[in-house]
Design a protein around this motif. Structure first.
Motif, PDB file in Angstrom:
ATOM      1  N   LEU A   9       0.864  -1.179   0.000  1.00 59.41           N
ATOM      2  CA  LEU A   9       0.000   0.000   0.000  1.00 59.41           C
ATOM      3  C   LEU A   9       0.899   1.226   0.000  1.00 59.41           C
ATOM      4  CD1 LEU A   9      -2.971   0.917   0.123  1.00 59.41           C
ATOM      5  CD2 LEU A   9      -2.619   1.251   2.565  1.00 59.41           C
ATOM      6  N   VAL A  10       0.746   2.061  -0.997  1.00 56.09           N
ATOM      7  CA  VAL A  10       1.615   3.219  -1.167  1.00 56.09           C
ATOM      8  C   VAL A  10       0.813   4.471  -0.843  1.00 56.09           C
ATOM      9  CG1 VAL A  10       2.883   4.519  -2.901  1.00 56.09           C
ATOM     10  CG2 VAL A  10       3.016   2.039  -2.894  1.00 56.09           C
ATOM     11  N   GLU A  11       1.324   5.298   0.058  1.00 56.58           N
ATOM     12  CA  GLU A  11       0.567   6.495   0.463  1.00 56.58           C
ATOM     13  C   GLU A  11       0.731   7.599  -0.568  1.00 56.58           C
ATOM     14  OE1 GLU A  11       0.903   7.865   4.518  1.00 56.58           O
ATOM     15  OE2 GLU A  11       1.502   5.833   5.084  1.00 56.58           O
ATOM     16  N   ALA A  12       0.114   7.420  -1.711  1.00 57.01           N
ATOM     17  CA  ALA A  12       0.220   8.401  -2.782  1.00 57.01           C
ATOM     18  C   ALA A  12      -0.976   8.227  -3.695  1.00 57.01           C
ATOM     19  CB  ALA A  12       1.504   8.182  -3.562  1.00 57.01           C
ATOM     20  N   PRO A  13      -1.358   9.312  -4.407  1.00 57.52           N
ATOM     21  CA  PRO A  13      -2.449   9.154  -5.370  1.00 57.52           C
ATOM     22  C   PRO A  13      -2.084   8.136  -6.438  1.00 57.52           C
ATOM     23  CG  PRO A  13      -1.880  11.473  -5.085  1.00 57.52           C
ATOM     24  CD  PRO A  13      -0.843  10.677  -4.366  1.00 57.52           C
ATOM     25  N   LEU A  14      -3.112   7.639  -7.089  1.00 56.93           N
ATOM     26  CA  LEU A  14      -2.961   6.633  -8.140  1.00 56.93           C
ATOM     27  C   LEU A  14      -1.905   7.013  -9.175  1.00 56.93           C
ATOM     28  CD1 LEU A  14      -4.311   4.085  -9.377  1.00 56.93           C
ATOM     29  CD2 LEU A  14      -5.917   5.621 -10.494  1.00 56.93           C
ATOM     30  N   THR A  15      -2.026   8.226  -9.726  1.00 66.57           N
ATOM     31  CA  THR A  15      -1.134   8.601 -10.826  1.00 66.57           C
ATOM     32  C   THR A  15       0.298   8.760 -10.341  1.00 66.57           C
ATOM     33  OG1 THR A  15      -1.822  10.865 -10.495  1.00 66.57           O
ATOM     34  CG2 THR A  15      -2.884   9.681 -12.268  1.00 66.57           C
ATOM     35  N   VAL A  16       0.473   9.255  -9.109  1.00 67.58           N
ATOM     36  CA  VAL A  16       1.833   9.423  -8.581  1.00 67.58           C
ATOM     37  C   VAL A  16       2.485   8.059  -8.383  1.00 67.58           C
ATOM     38  CG1 VAL A  16       3.141  10.117  -6.541  1.00 67.58           C
ATOM     39  CG2 VAL A  16       1.470  11.676  -7.533  1.00 67.58           C
ATOM     40  N   ALA A  17       1.737   7.108  -7.793  1.00 69.67           N
ATOM     41  CA  ALA A  17       2.299   5.768  -7.574  1.00 69.67           C
ATOM     42  C   ALA A  17       2.697   5.147  -8.909  1.00 69.67           C
ATOM     43  CB  ALA A  17       1.285   4.886  -6.851  1.00 69.67           C
ATOM     44  N   PHE A  18       1.845   5.308  -9.909  1.00 69.26           N
ATOM     45  CA  PHE A  18       2.116   4.730 -11.229  1.00 69.26           C
ATOM     46  C   PHE A  18       3.384   5.348 -11.838  1.00 69.26           C
ATOM     47  CE2 PHE A  18       1.517   4.479 -15.819  1.00 69.26           C
ATOM     48  CZ  PHE A  18       1.203   3.138 -15.986  1.00 69.26           C
ATOM     49  N   ASP A  19       3.466   6.694 -11.788  1.00 69.01           N
ATOM     50  CA  ASP A  19       4.609   7.378 -12.406  1.00 69.01           C
ATOM     51  C   ASP A  19       5.916   7.053 -11.697  1.00 69.01           C
ATOM     52  OD1 ASP A  19       2.982   8.443 -14.283  1.00 69.01           O
ATOM     53  OD2 ASP A  19       2.793  10.396 -13.331  1.00 69.01           O
ATOM     54  N   VAL A  20       5.868   6.999 -10.349  1.00 75.64           N
ATOM     55  CA  VAL A  20       7.094   6.682  -9.610  1.00 75.64           C
ATOM     56  C   VAL A  20       7.523   5.246  -9.917  1.00 75.64           C
ATOM     57  CG1 VAL A  20       8.086   6.364  -7.307  1.00 75.64           C
ATOM     58  CG2 VAL A  20       6.710   8.390  -7.811  1.00 75.64           C
ATOM     59  N   ALA A  21       6.545   4.346 -10.014  1.00 73.92           N
ATOM     60  CA  ALA A  21       6.883   2.948 -10.336  1.00 73.92           C
ATOM     61  C   ALA A  21       7.560   2.864 -11.699  1.00 73.92           C
ATOM     62  CB  ALA A  21       5.619   2.093 -10.318  1.00 73.92           C
ATOM     63  N   ARG A  22       7.071   3.657 -12.639  1.00 77.95           N
ATOM     64  CA  ARG A  22       7.679   3.641 -13.980  1.00 77.95           C
ATOM     65  C   ARG A  22       9.078   4.233 -13.960  1.00 77.95           C
ATOM     66  NH1 ARG A  22       4.663   3.738 -19.155  1.00 77.95           N
ATOM     67  NH2 ARG A  22       3.827   1.693 -18.812  1.00 77.95           N
ATOM     68  N   ALA A  23       9.232   5.315 -13.197  1.00 80.10           N
ATOM     69  CA  ALA A  23      10.545   5.961 -13.135  1.00 80.10           C
ATOM     70  C   ALA A  23      11.571   5.022 -12.496  1.00 80.10           C
ATOM     71  CB  ALA A  23      10.444   7.263 -12.349  1.00 80.10           C
ATOM     72  N   LEU A  24      11.119   4.225 -11.534  1.00 85.02           N
ATOM     73  CA  LEU A  24      12.034   3.297 -10.853  1.00 85.02           C
ATOM     74  C   LEU A  24      12.435   2.133 -11.746  1.00 85.02           C
ATOM     75  CD1 LEU A  24      10.544   2.808  -7.301  1.00 85.02           C
ATOM     76  CD2 LEU A  24      12.725   3.841  -7.896  1.00 85.02           C
ATOM     77  N   GLY A  25      11.603   1.863 -12.725  1.00 80.97           N
ATOM     78  CA  GLY A  25      11.890   0.711 -13.582  1.00 80.97           C
ATOM     79  C   GLY A  25      11.608  -0.588 -12.855  1.00 80.97           C
ATOM     80  N   ARG A  26      12.290  -1.637 -13.263  1.00 80.13           N
ATOM     81  CA  ARG A  26      12.098  -2.948 -12.663  1.00 80.13           C
ATOM     82  C   ARG A  26      13.421  -3.467 -12.139  1.00 80.13           C
ATOM     83  NH1 ARG A  26       8.002  -1.735 -15.330  1.00 80.13           N
ATOM     84  NH2 ARG A  26       6.065  -2.869 -15.140  1.00 80.13           N
ATOM     85  N   PRO A  27      13.350  -4.281 -11.118  1.00 78.70           N
ATOM     86  CA  PRO A  27      14.606  -4.662 -10.453  1.00 78.70           C
ATOM     87  C   PRO A  27      15.355  -5.785 -11.159  1.00 78.70           C
ATOM     88  CG  PRO A  27      12.755  -5.631  -9.317  1.00 78.70           C
ATOM     89  CD  PRO A  27      12.187  -4.847 -10.453  1.00 78.70           C
ATOM     90  N   TRP A  28      15.370  -5.794 -12.479  1.00 81.35           N
ATOM     91  CA  TRP A  28      16.063  -6.876 -13.181  1.00 81.35           C
ATOM     92  C   TRP A  28      17.244  -6.331 -13.954  1.00 81.35           C
ATOM     93  CZ3 TRP A  28      13.735  -9.939 -10.376  1.00 81.35           C
ATOM     94  CH2 TRP A  28      12.371  -9.831 -10.139  1.00 81.35           C
ATOM     95  N   PRO A  29      18.322  -7.089 -14.034  1.00 80.47           N
ATOM     96  CA  PRO A  29      19.542  -6.567 -14.659  1.00 80.47           C
ATOM     97  C   PRO A  29      19.500  -6.596 -16.189  1.00 80.47           C
ATOM     98  CG  PRO A  29      19.917  -8.777 -13.808  1.00 80.47           C
ATOM     99  CD  PRO A  29      18.510  -8.416 -13.446  1.00 80.47           C
ATOM    100  N   PHE A  30      18.347  -6.910 -16.765  1.00 81.30           N
ATOM    101  CA  PHE A  30      18.255  -6.921 -18.230  1.00 81.30           C
ATOM    102  C   PHE A  30      16.981  -6.174 -18.616  1.00 81.30           C
ATOM    103  CE2 PHE A  30      15.124 -10.117 -17.491  1.00 81.30           C
ATOM    104  CZ  PHE A  30      15.643 -10.865 -16.444  1.00 81.30           C
ATOM    105  N   PRO A  31      16.948  -5.582 -19.808  1.00 84.14           N
ATOM    106  CA  PRO A  31      15.783  -4.770 -20.197  1.00 84.14           C
ATOM    107  C   PRO A  31      14.546  -5.634 -20.447  1.00 84.14           C
ATOM    108  CG  PRO A  31      17.391  -4.858 -21.973  1.00 84.14           C
ATOM    109  CD  PRO A  31      17.996  -5.598 -20.819  1.00 84.14           C
ATOM    110  N   LEU A  32      13.383  -5.090 -20.091  1.00 77.83           N
ATOM    111  CA  LEU A  32      12.113  -5.779 -20.352  1.00 77.83           C
ATOM    112  C   LEU A  32      11.321  -4.941 -21.345  1.00 77.83           C
ATOM    113  CD1 LEU A  32      11.930  -6.055 -16.670  1.00 77.83           C
ATOM    114  CD2 LEU A  32      11.176  -8.063 -17.863  1.00 77.83           C
TER     115      LEU A  32
END
Ligand code: 8DG
Length: 252
Positions: A9-32
């Protein structure tokens, strides 16, 4: 194919959580590669993994009254044959995926909570009495004459529900008791400011516990039944909330 699911549960509005998740990328060492994106509800990324394997990473973002619930799912298979494959998938990869995902979700929660402090959050109240809901007509500004739910901006340090109660007292002169959360919609920033989609409005249905509503800041107030909701000239952001409002009215 092996699968792990994670929820945060992330204490942020829907769009902020989505954008931050995208900016963080994914925790894998190869591109998806992105294969599905329904902004800001969910996305799916996949990549080949070694010679015959595959990894798929999907996320779903759900608004709640307390922030955004993030459900992530990771599926993988090394593609290695027989017992070797099973050992690699279960014993080697599974703990690595779990570790990487935990760190990733912690970073997402921290980043989104930080960004949420810069956002102007708006709250709205669908005030229900019997089988009707109170709607209010704006006066002045870009949405002059449009209908909306009473409400307004959350002050810094104020909780969403405290803001909801305060706005109803200021705008209508009534005391209200918030009931359940109905939904969250992205705002275009036209009145409240900020980039389109940076802010959201969260709506609860509520009961009036004291007083009769009198328009202090609106042109007009109206009690409306489910059948008449669609015909109103709503602020565009509000229309996606109408099915949830109708469901509350139908249950009365
Ligand atoms: N109250 C309310 N605002 C809505 C709705 N739908 C929607 O897009 N908005 C937008 C319009 C504005 O950009 C913003 C609310 O701003 P506002 O100006 O009404 O807020 P406020 O009462 O706190 O205003 P102020 O004290 O800053 O003057 O949210 C809705 O149903 N109710």
């Amino acid at each position: 194919m092996f699968r792990l699911r994670f929820t945060a549960l992330v204490e942020a509005p829907l769009t902020v959580a989505f954008d931050v998740a995208r900016a963080l990328g994914r925790p894998w060492p190869f591109p998806l590669e992105e294969v599905v994106s329904v902004r800001p509800e969910h996305d799916v990324f996949t990549a080949p993994f070694g010679a015959r394997g595959r990894v798929a990473h999907s996320r779903r973002f759900t608004p709640t009254g307390a922030g955004t619930r993030v459900d992530e799912q990771v599926e993988w298979e090394s593609g290695l044959p027989g017992a070797v494959g099973a050992v690699v998938d279960r014993v080697v990869l599974r703990p690595r995926v779990a570790r990487a995902m935990r760190a990733h979700l912690d970073a997402l929660a921290a980043g989104a909570a930080l960004r949420a402090r810069e956002v102007v959050q708006v709250v709205g109240a669908a005030l229900v009495e019997g089988d009707r809901v109170l709607v209010a007509q704006r006066t002045g500004g870009p949405y002059d004459g449009c209908w909306e739910f009473p409400g307004g901006k959350v002050d810094p340090g104020e909780s969403d529900l405290a803001a909801l109660v305060r706005e109803c007292a200021e705008e209508l002169g009534v005391a209200v008791a918030p009931q359940s959360f109905l939904g969250e919609v992205p705002l275009d920033g036209v009145v409240a400011g900020g980039a389109p989609g940076a802010s959201t409005m969260r709506v609860w249905w509520a009961r009036i516990t004291d007083g009769r509503p009198v328009a202090q800041e609106h042109a007009e107030l109206r009690w409306v039944g489910a059948a008449d909701l669609d015909a109103l000239d709503w602020i565009p952001a509000d229309r996606p909330l109408l099915p949830a409002v109708r469901a509350v009215l139908a249950a009365r």
